[in-house]
Design an enzyme around this catalytic site. Structure first.
Site, mmCIF file in Angstrom:
data_model
loop_
_atom_site.group_PDB
_atom_site.id
_atom_site.type_symbol
_atom_site.label_atom_id
_atom_site.label_comp_id
_atom_site.label_asym_id
_atom_site.label_seq_id
_atom_site.Cartn_x
_atom_site.Cartn_y
_atom_site.Cartn_z
ATOM 1 N N LYS A 1 -4.211 -3.064 11.852
ATOM 2 C CA LYS A 1 -3.349 -1.893 11.257
ATOM 3 C C LYS A 1 -3.250 -0.744 12.314
ATOM 4 C CE LYS A 1 -5.023 1.817 7.774
ATOM 5 N NZ LYS A 1 -5.329 1.916 6.622
ATOM 6 N N GLU B 1 -2.670 -2.505 -1.678
ATOM 7 C CA GLU B 1 -4.136 -2.426 -1.073
ATOM 8 C C GLU B 1 -4.555 -1.215 -1.873
ATOM 9 O OE1 GLU B 1 -4.043 -0.956 3.121
ATOM 10 O OE2 GLU B 1 -5.835 0.160 2.631
ATOM 11 N N ARG C 1 -12.226 4.185 -2.134
ATOM 12 C CA ARG C 1 -12.523 5.449 -1.911
ATOM 13 C C ARG C 1 -12.629 6.257 -3.259
ATOM 14 N NH1 ARG C 1 -7.527 7.258 1.548
ATOM 15 N NH2 ARG C 1 -7.341 5.560 2.944
HETATM 16 C C1 3PG Z 1 -4.928 5.741 4.242
HETATM 17 O O1 3PG Z 1 -5.561 4.987 4.581
HETATM 18 O O2 3PG Z 1 -4.990 6.832 3.541
HETATM 19 C C2 3PG Z 1 -3.575 5.258 4.631
HETATM 20 O O3 3PG Z 1 -3.224 5.371 6.085
HETATM 21 C C3 3PG Z 1 -2.089 6.125 3.781
HETATM 22 O O4 3PG Z 1 -1.807 7.057 4.570
HETATM 23 P P1 3PG Z 1 -0.640 7.793 3.890
HETATM 24 O O5 3PG Z 1 -1.177 8.519 2.806
HETATM 25 O O6 3PG Z 1 -0.420 8.844 5.197
HETATM 26 O O7 3PG Z 1 0.477 7.004 3.798
#
Ligand code: 3PG
Length: 208
Positions: free
Chosen positions: A128, A40, A44
């Site tokens: 999710k 994924e 961002r």
């Molecule tokens: C996110 O969208 O940032 C994810 O949920 C990842 O979260 P994490 O960095 O706590 O694994």
């Protein structure tokens, strides 16, 4: 492949925030080599779209998707770049409609039972659970099993190698998501062998 088939490919979906396009392909190759083919790329960073496109073109063994997809425009951008699936932290009626119309396999985010019920009515069976750790973790998922029978989840947010096994042991958990397999400092340093080792440890995790 629908979203359930994609989630079945590996116990962990790496959540990747790519700052430099040049990192995308070696990062994807390291994760795939370690045993995690489903990737994924979060929308961002300025590099995200190009990074996704580079992986889609150059790493055919990867099943690459777009994360942090918030609206219809991003659904279109993700698909044009070669995304095989999308992920969102929450969901809106417009986003749900857009992914259904576009035919993009999608993992919409929920944090509450009511949000899960709305998405179930719209035909989503795999959600999710975000932010998993902050929103109740395994206790929430256990409590949701009976009332939300038939729904499955990909808990993400605050999940790490230490906590992933407890999530993956639950019958309503299909897989987990997390950034821990690709620490940003390792990506910045080009430490692909460390990322491959982290991926290999994650790929060994057992599911219920
Ligand atoms: C996110 O969208 O940032 C994810 O949920 C990842 O979260 P994490 O960095 O706590 O694994």
């Amino acid at each position: 492949m629908d979203i359930s088939a994609i989630a079945a490919l590996a116990p962990v979906i790496p959540v990747l925030t790519v700052d430099r396009v040049a990192d995308a392909v070696p990062l994807a190759r390291a994760l795939v080599k370690g045993g995690l083919p489903v990737l994924e790329i979060t929308f961002r960073t300025a590099a995200a779209l190009e990074a996704l496109g580079a992986i889609a073109c150059e790493v055919p063994e990867a099943v690459v998707g777009a994360g942090t997809v918030l609206d219809e425009a991003q659904v279109r951008q993700a698909m044009a770049a070669g995304a095989r699936f999308g992920v969102s932290p929450g969901c809106t009626p417009a986003l749900a409609r857009a992914v259904k119309e576009a035919g993009l396999p999608f993992l919409p985010g929920v944090q509450t039972v009511s949000e899960a019920m709305v998405l179930r009515e719209l035909g989503f069976g795999l959600l999710k659970f975000f932010p998993a750790d902050a929103a109740g973790g395994t206790a929430w998922l256990k409590a949701a099993t009976a009332p939300l029978a038939g729904l499955r989840f990909c808990p993400t947010g605050g999940v790490g190698l230490g906590t992933a096994p407890a999530y993956l042991a639950l019958p309503n958990v299909a897989c987990v998501g997390g950034s821990w397999v690709a620490p940003r400092e390792a990506v910045a340093a080009g430490d692909w062998s460390r990322i491959e080792r982290l991926a290999a440890a994650a790929a060994e995790l057992k599911r219920a």
